[in-house]
Design a protein around this motif. Sequence first.
Motif, PDB file in Angstrom:
ATOM      1  N   GLY A   1       0.505   4.268  -7.655  1.00  6.67           N
ATOM      2  CA  GLY A   1      -0.847   3.891  -8.057  1.00  6.67           C
ATOM      3  C   GLY A   1      -1.521   4.897  -8.969  1.00  6.67           C
ATOM      4  O   GLY A   1      -1.010   5.984  -9.229  1.00  6.67           O
ATOM      5  N   ARG A   2      -2.710   4.518  -9.419  1.00  4.47           N
ATOM      6  CA  ARG A   2      -3.478   5.367 -10.317  1.00  4.47           C
ATOM      7  C   ARG A   2      -3.727   6.726  -9.668  1.00  4.47           C
ATOM      8  O   ARG A   2      -3.730   7.761 -10.314  1.00  4.47           O
ATOM      9  N   ASN A   3      -3.976   6.685  -8.345  1.00  2.82           N
ATOM     10  CA  ASN A   3      -4.243   7.906  -7.613  1.00  2.82           C
ATOM     11  C   ASN A   3      -3.017   8.297  -6.786  1.00  2.82           C
ATOM     12  O   ASN A   3      -3.102   9.022  -5.810  1.00  2.82           O
ATOM     13  N   GLY A   4      -1.845   7.785  -7.192  1.00  3.69           N
ATOM     14  CA  GLY A   4      -0.628   8.006  -6.415  1.00  3.69           C
ATOM     15  C   GLY A   4       0.041   9.325  -6.750  1.00  3.69           C
ATOM     16  O   GLY A   4      -0.411  10.079  -7.603  1.00  3.69           O
TER      17      GLY A   4
ATOM     18  N   PHE B   1       0.076  -2.836 -11.388  1.00  2.00           N
ATOM     19  CA  PHE B   1      -0.620  -4.122 -11.349  1.00  2.00           C
ATOM     20  C   PHE B   1      -0.113  -5.034 -12.458  1.00  2.00           C
ATOM     21  O   PHE B   1       0.134  -4.593 -13.569  1.00  2.00           O
TER      22      PHE B   1
ATOM     23  N   SER C   1      -8.332   4.035  -1.576  1.00  2.00           N
ATOM     24  CA  SER C   1      -7.196   4.870  -1.962  1.00  2.00           C
ATOM     25  C   SER C   1      -7.254   5.271  -3.432  1.00  2.00           C
ATOM     26  O   SER C   1      -6.279   5.797  -3.958  1.00  2.00           O
ATOM     27  N   GLY C   2      -8.387   5.040  -4.050  1.00  2.00           N
ATOM     28  CA  GLY C   2      -8.596   5.604  -5.382  1.00  2.00           C
ATOM     29  C   GLY C   2      -8.035   4.777  -6.523  1.00  2.00           C
ATOM     30  O   GLY C   2      -7.928   5.259  -7.649  1.00  2.00           O
ATOM     31  N   GLU C   3      -7.681   3.532  -6.258  1.00  2.00           N
ATOM     32  CA  GLU C   3      -7.097   2.713  -7.317  1.00  2.00           C
ATOM     33  C   GLU C   3      -8.142   2.118  -8.255  1.00  2.00           C
ATOM     34  O   GLU C   3      -7.823   1.707  -9.358  1.00  2.00           O
TER      35      GLU C   3
ATOM     36  N   ASN D   1      -9.599  -1.383   0.658  1.00  2.00           N
ATOM     37  CA  ASN D   1      -8.567  -0.375   0.830  1.00  2.00           C
ATOM     38  C   ASN D   1      -8.057   0.152  -0.516  1.00  2.00           C
ATOM     39  O   ASN D   1      -7.778   1.334  -0.663  1.00  2.00           O
ATOM     40  N   LEU D   2      -7.939  -0.745  -1.481  1.00  2.00           N
ATOM     41  CA  LEU D   2      -7.532  -0.308  -2.826  1.00  2.00           C
ATOM     42  C   LEU D   2      -8.546   0.690  -3.375  1.00  2.00           C
ATOM     43  O   LEU D   2      -8.196   1.717  -3.946  1.00  2.00           O
TER      44      LEU D   2
ATOM     45  N   LEU E   1      -9.179  -4.919 -11.849  1.00  2.00           N
ATOM     46  CA  LEU E   1      -7.857  -4.389 -11.553  1.00  2.00           C
ATOM     47  C   LEU E   1      -7.018  -5.489 -10.941  1.00  2.00           C
ATOM     48  O   LEU E   1      -5.880  -5.733 -11.347  1.00  2.00           O
ATOM     49  N   THR E   2      -7.572  -6.161  -9.934  1.00  2.00           N
ATOM     50  CA  THR E   2      -6.885  -7.288  -9.337  1.00  2.00           C
ATOM     51  C   THR E   2      -7.876  -8.063  -8.480  1.00  2.00           C
ATOM     52  O   THR E   2      -8.966  -7.579  -8.180  1.00  2.00           O
TER      53      THR E   2
ATOM     54  N   LEU F   1       1.668   1.766  -3.513  1.00  2.00           N
ATOM     55  CA  LEU F   1       0.523   2.273  -4.266  1.00  2.00           C
ATOM     56  C   LEU F   1       0.348   3.776  -4.073  1.00  2.00           C
ATOM     57  O   LEU F   1      -0.038   4.481  -4.998  1.00  2.00           O
TER      58      LEU F   1
ATOM     59  N   PHE G   1       0.825  -1.215   0.000  1.00  2.00           N
ATOM     60  CA  PHE G   1       0.000   0.000   0.000  1.00  2.00           C
ATOM     61  C   PHE G   1       0.857   1.263   0.000  1.00  2.00           C
ATOM     62  O   PHE G   1       0.472   2.271  -0.587  1.00  2.00           O
TER      63      PHE G   1
END
Lengths: 538, 335
Positions: free
Chosen positions: A119-122, A141, B213-215, B209-210, B198-199, A115, A112
């Motif tokens: 990540g996409r929102n990272g 991913f 956090s906006g994933e 949680n993913l 996504l996964t 991420l 995490f």
Amino acid sequence: MPPSAERLSRPYRPFRLAAGAGLSLAILGLVILVLSSILRAAGAEGESAALRVDIPHLLRMSAIQAGLSTALSLFVGLLIAWALNRLRFFGRDLVIALFATAIVTPGVVVAFGLLTIWGRNGWINRTLEALLDTGIGNPIFGLGGILLAHVTLNGAFAARILLARLDAIPAARLKTGQSLGLGAFERFRIIDWPMLRGTLPGLGAIIFLLCFTSFPIVLLLGGGPANQTLEVAIYSAVRLDFDLRGAVVLALVQIIVCSGIILATTALSPVPASTGPSRAQTWADGTMARLLQWLVLGLGLGAFALPLIVVIVDGLGPGLGRVIASSSFWSAAIASVAIGLASATLTLALALALGLGRAAATDRWLKLVLGLPAFAYLAVPAIVLALGFFLFVRDMGVSPTRAAPIVLVLANALLALPFAIATLGPPLEALASSRGRLIRALDIGGFRQFQLLEWPLLARDMGVVFALAFCFSLGDLGVISLFGTDSFSTLPLLMVRALGAYRTNDAAVIAALILLLTLFAFLALPRLFAWIANARSR
Amino acid sequence: MLDLTRTTLAVAFTLAGGAYAVAQDLPRLTVYTYDSFASEWGPGPALKAGFEAQCTCTIDFLGTDDAIAVLRRVQLEGAATEADVVVGLDTAIAGEARATGLFAEHGLDLSGLVLPSEWTDAQFVPFDYGYFAYVYNTEALPEPPTSFEELIALPDDFKIVVQDPRSSTPGLGHLLWIEAAYGERAPEIWAGLAPHILTMTRGWSEAYNLFLSGEADMVLSYTTSPAYHAVAEDDDRFAYAEFSEGHLPQVEVAGILASSDQQDLARDFLAYLTSPEGQAEIPTTNWMYPVVDLGDALPEAFTAQAQPETILALDEDAVTANSRLWIEQALAAIR
């Protein structure tokens, strides 16, 4: 050196050999006990759904992933260790401690942290979008993400272990090298490499096994069922299919494959170079090399330290007061520290018994056999170990709930053992081969040998092992999931509970506190050990 | 060194043992449940306090990490189990649990309970329910898909995060939901979902949680998840996407073990669990719908978005017989 000369150069230490051999047998016995407990509980009849999985395919997928992860981790670890060994700067100890924490932090926490950056929102995507109106999408991913996470976890750890080897290069050798005017590359080849190559195979084997059996990270970042490991199949055989026989068969496949890898690497392992008391590094490389070292360090910090710093920063937010005020946090923290200390002590004792026994052995095959059991925990799937322990404890007539802390201590000690052996094994071996004649000449016993030689020279390494084992225990969810718990809890267990109850903020706080405690342990414990050793020899 | 090890182990033993030194005289009821039910944030502590106030007994909740682990544990222990009651099995594994023959009849009259469909189970007592659904953030996603087919038709960069059906209870529920909605066509739906997944995480919490956090744009969770954010965080941006195919309920159940020597006490506990007092603890600790009408005691967040209009169902025997096959088909379809 011909074998006969080798034999003559080492003092005869029957107790060390017996202790090492006895321990090896005990660990082997434990694995057999665990598997047979499960087989006894398994029904005899029925076709095995678990065995319908395509084992060769899973093995191939796992091997590719683990092979790439290992190669990358070792390469990156080598570069960073090289840079850290040469550079001196304020906060260096903190950086080194930070690197060591990655591997003992719960994998999901690190994932995490990654991420948050990748990540996409990272951070990277948000920065790029703000500045350039474009992003890097979802690079984390899939196989790339798994590799990134594994290299983050293991590369930094490899750097920590390799750095310890480089820091142990005797000052005299450095002085000679410096007076010969060796260039940066020659210096690495002639002085550093002989120190490192004894450590690389064992380290590589550990990292390979960790990645081979990695499960939550592979599922979290794998992007779907294309990336799977054998461990997932075993997990589902136990949980979903309740096919215990199938699970044992799959576990045996994994154990056999892992043992093959361990045997191959330990057999190939060259004799490590000798070791000495570590001195402050005073020999700096040329300007170009130094620039490269700073670059490596900067990139390393960005890639490895940032995800961990993110976890700490995120955690020390609004929920901190609430978590710290709760009694469950403190009882979990106390339980975690108690279990951590117990399993670290056990790990150190086991590692010393195995390492000293191995170093005392002159026979190549005996050495090999004494090297194997250290890896038991990595080869045996966690869920199988948990189930086996559970059944075994029940067969003994002990309530599993009551046995949970003891099992946890034992399991955590086994978990940390390969890392402990990787840290202590090479220097112990080096001492035995370089000081053997001296010890024979002095005609001292095994205990004096430990007191006069091994302890003062390796106290700091033992401190590292103790810290490592302590932190592994702090970060590991362990094998108690089947055991059931009521009032008893550890910090990682509390974190998982918070996550399961939507309490993301509380979980983030606990993750940050685990990391801080880990960091503290890595800073303090090796110093403490070195201090005790110095105080005593004075 | 060895002495130190021994001392430390002894300390650990004492620490662990101390927690179990409790009054021996009261009758004792041992409840196996999943970890988050027993934890300080779950319903366990409040139910313990509430029931102990009226039963002159001691009740112990023992948490194992999820519902399947609870079932596996009682299966491994068989008649020798310490458990009197199991709380937290769900409809996906109830059939398998029933087939073990370990559970006794509850003998309670459950006709007054409010559930997605009428309840006639002789062994298992329902204590809460929810529906599997995709949860999303209404600010980030003003117009969510309204069916699987609409979701499939979205561009590939629309991502959902789901759980692995082999390791996760909602993951298995998700699979059964698609099975209930599409039957033979389920593999086709999975193949359509593949580019959006996504996964597939190991458990619910990683997936959720993913999403947080906006994933991902949506996460497989429950229709009741938005209520958590509204009640506990005062954040009403979350909602579930109602699908026109309908939704599959997850009913959580409790059962009495036939081997228990506390049958009456166990029955009293299940009666308490389904009483208005017991049920009042459920919504804001387990974040599911209660099985009785709580009236004003139910936070508004649970009714802010209506329950799904179309309710799906799967036959218990079909689930027990086919889930392994369905899992293989689904995984093959998205591979």
